[in-house]
Design an enzyme around this catalytic site. Structure first.
Site, PDB file in Angstrom:
ATOM      1  CG  MET A  39      44.845  69.765  31.983  1.00 16.81           C
ATOM      2  SD  MET A  39      43.356  70.842  33.559  1.00 16.81           S
ATOM      3  CE  MET A  39      44.839  71.769  34.559  1.00 16.81           C
ATOM      4  N   GLY A  40      44.208  65.671  30.632  1.00 14.69           N
ATOM      5  CA  GLY A  40      43.236  64.457  30.385  1.00 14.69           C
ATOM      6  C   GLY A  40      43.117  63.718  30.950  1.00 14.69           C
ATOM      7  NE  ARG A  41      42.449  62.719  37.689  1.00 14.33           N
ATOM      8  CZ  ARG A  41      43.565  62.384  38.073  1.00 14.33           C
ATOM      9  NH1 ARG A  41      43.784  61.730  38.328  1.00 14.33           N
ATOM     10  NH2 ARG A  41      43.832  63.669  38.657  1.00 14.33           N
TER      11      ARG A  41
ATOM     12  CG  PHE B  79      48.122  79.517  28.074  1.00 14.69           C
ATOM     13  CD1 PHE B  79      48.413  81.006  28.691  1.00 14.69           C
ATOM     14  CD2 PHE B  79      47.269  79.008  27.159  1.00 14.69           C
ATOM     15  CE1 PHE B  79      47.927  81.647  27.155  1.00 14.69           C
ATOM     16  CE2 PHE B  79      47.275  79.944  26.175  1.00 14.69           C
ATOM     17  CZ  PHE B  79      47.714  81.909  25.938  1.00 14.69           C
TER      18      PHE B  79
ATOM     19  NE  ARG C 200      42.756  75.239  35.807  1.00 16.89           N
ATOM     20  CZ  ARG C 200      42.403  74.184  37.679  1.00 16.89           C
ATOM     21  NH1 ARG C 200      42.211  73.130  37.110  1.00 16.89           N
ATOM     22  NH2 ARG C 200      43.155  74.950  38.595  1.00 16.89           N
TER      23      ARG C 200
ATOM     24  CB  THR D 261      34.994  68.824  32.005  1.00 17.07           C
ATOM     25  OG1 THR D 261      36.103  67.748  32.162  1.00 17.07           O
ATOM     26  CG2 THR D 261      33.914  67.720  31.380  1.00 17.07           C
ATOM     27  CB  ILE D 262      39.043  71.542  29.948  1.00 14.89           C
ATOM     28  CG1 ILE D 262      39.806  71.253  30.360  1.00 14.89           C
ATOM     29  CG2 ILE D 262      38.776  72.248  30.603  1.00 14.89           C
ATOM     30  CD1 ILE D 262      41.146  71.623  30.914  1.00 14.89           C
ATOM     31  CG  ASP D 263      39.295  66.174  30.880  1.00 13.55           C
ATOM     32  OD1 ASP D 263      40.694  66.669  30.972  1.00 13.55           O
ATOM     33  OD2 ASP D 263      39.419  65.313  32.365  1.00 13.55           O
TER      34      ASP D 263
END
Length: 404
Positions: A195-197, A325, A327, A150-152
């Site tokens: 991004m980042g919910r 771009f 992810r 996960t990129i988060d």
């Protein structure tokens, strides 16, 4: 434990680790025991439900290292929640009355899979644990070893998720070009939406990486090239609160002095307020199969632009999103090393029949091991008390408080 067939599965949103992880697992298994067959379910749990998989042949195994040079996923992803039966029926993945968990588990049994490697976030890996439990109850032993993607970087209790370092570096590169637009118009407001919910890690790390790049540059103020104009003037993430009016006043002074304002914004910042505003306006908020609000439909960047533009006297506003771009990039050097370490541990655990999610356990001195699925959870908040983040916020001059 005798392992005859291993299955790989990537799921959820993309991250800059999937292709590398698939390549590393194929390479390590081939070096360990070339007689072990390796298959890849296409499009994650979508392929598992439909029985759609490929067998990695000799050519794939000989050239597995090539996969580490690319982003994306060679076996495809999808957002499939096995417990959302209505959604699965509507998509034609199961029939009315069928239990998706049972369908998936029986397909694993039919396909003769001894080890399942899931490369995904908390939903992906905990679902895999449910599959293993079902099969165990039905006298079929399946070892499930997950890799945390996960990129988060928000999986509990894992110190560093695969792909997050790369995603932050790529978001910083993206910002270099976007912020280059700051002199394209007088009184320019640029919002870089990251991004980042639920977690602000990616935005914070990207801002840190971007400002590290700024520190390496040569500036020529007399030619109009100043660090101040290229710098970040506001950083907003879900873990902090701020006074909108106070911020608008501060940013107005920056706009008046230098003619532009640059903001790094986590897409999860201010979402609660945006949703409340939409509901009050009678607008239905769209959600995905997991129940998450579809952030691209509520446009946090545009909402913040609307809040700030008039207050700071912006003549032109630009909102740019770096998510796709960053992810889908190929893994950088730091991630290549981390993925290699985790893939090696994943194979080691799989061959001895030990299930779990591979990661450096923050609750066990960062020890790299297979962490019990029961301990895996999502939405780990970014730690705003870290010194590097505190220094970043101090240098920006932004007044804020922790949400915690």
């Amino acid at each position: 434990m005798t392992v005859r067939r291993v299955a790989l599965l990537t799921a959820g949103g993309f991250a800059p680790c999937l292709s590398t992880a698939v390549g590393d697992l194929i390479k390590i298994y081939t070096e360990t025991d070339p007689n072990i067959e390796i298959i890849g379910y296409q499009y994650g749990y979508h392929g598992l439900l439909t029985g759609n998989y490929v067998v990695f042949d000799a050519a794939a195994r000989e050239n597995a290292e090539v996969l580490t040079r690319f982003g994306g996923s060679p076996i495809g992803n999808s957002r499939v929640k096995l417990t959302n039966s209505q959604n699965l029926v509507e998509r034609g993945l199961i029939r009315e009355g069928e239990n998706a968990l049972e369908v998936a588990a029986e397909n694993l049994r039919r396909d003769g899979v001894d080890v399942l490697h899931t490369i995904g976030g908390d939903d992906t890996n905990t679902t895999a644990a449910d599959l293993a439990a079902y099969l165990h109850e039905n006298d079929y032993e399946l070892t499930v070893v997950g890799l945390p993607k996960t990129i988060d970087n928000d999986i509990v209790p894992i110190r560093q998720s695969l792909g997050a370092w790369t995603a932050a570096e790529e978001a910083a590169k993206f910002a270099q070009n976007v912020i280059g637009e700051h002199r394209s118009n007088p009184r320019m407001l640029i919002i870089h939406e990251v991004m980042g919910r639920n977690c602000g890690y990616l935005t914070a790390q990207a801002a840190h990486d971007y400002r590290a790049w700024l520190d390496t540059q040569t500036w020529v103020p007399s030619a109009g090239l100043t660090k101040e104009r290229w710098d970040i003037h506001g950083l907003y993430i879900p873990e902090i609160t701020f006074d909108l009016d106070v911020e608008a006043s501060r940013l107005r002074k920056i706009m008046d002095e230098q003619g532009n304002v640059n903001i790094f914004l986590s897409e999860g910042a201010g979402v609660k307020e945006i949703i409340e505003e939409l509901i009050e306006s009678g607008i239905e908020v769209e959600r995905d199969p997991f129940g998450h609000v579809k952030l691209d439909t509520i446009n946090p960047g545009q909402w913040f632009a609307k809040q700030f533009a008039q207050a700071i006297g912006a003549e032109k506003v630009m909102v740019q999103k770096s998510g796709y771009f960053s992810r889908s990039a190929a893994s950088n050097a730091r991630d290549l090393e981390l993925i290699g370490q985790m893939a090696a541990m994943a194979v080691e655990c799989a061959l001895r029949g030990e299930s779990g999610v591979i990661g450096n356990d923050e609750e066990d001195h960062d020890l790299l091991k297979a962490i019990d699925f029961k301990r895996i959870a999502g939405a780990k908040p970014f730690d705003v008390n870290q010194e590097w983040f505190q220094q970043t916020m101090d240098s920006i001059g932004q007044a804020w408080q922790s949400q915690a």
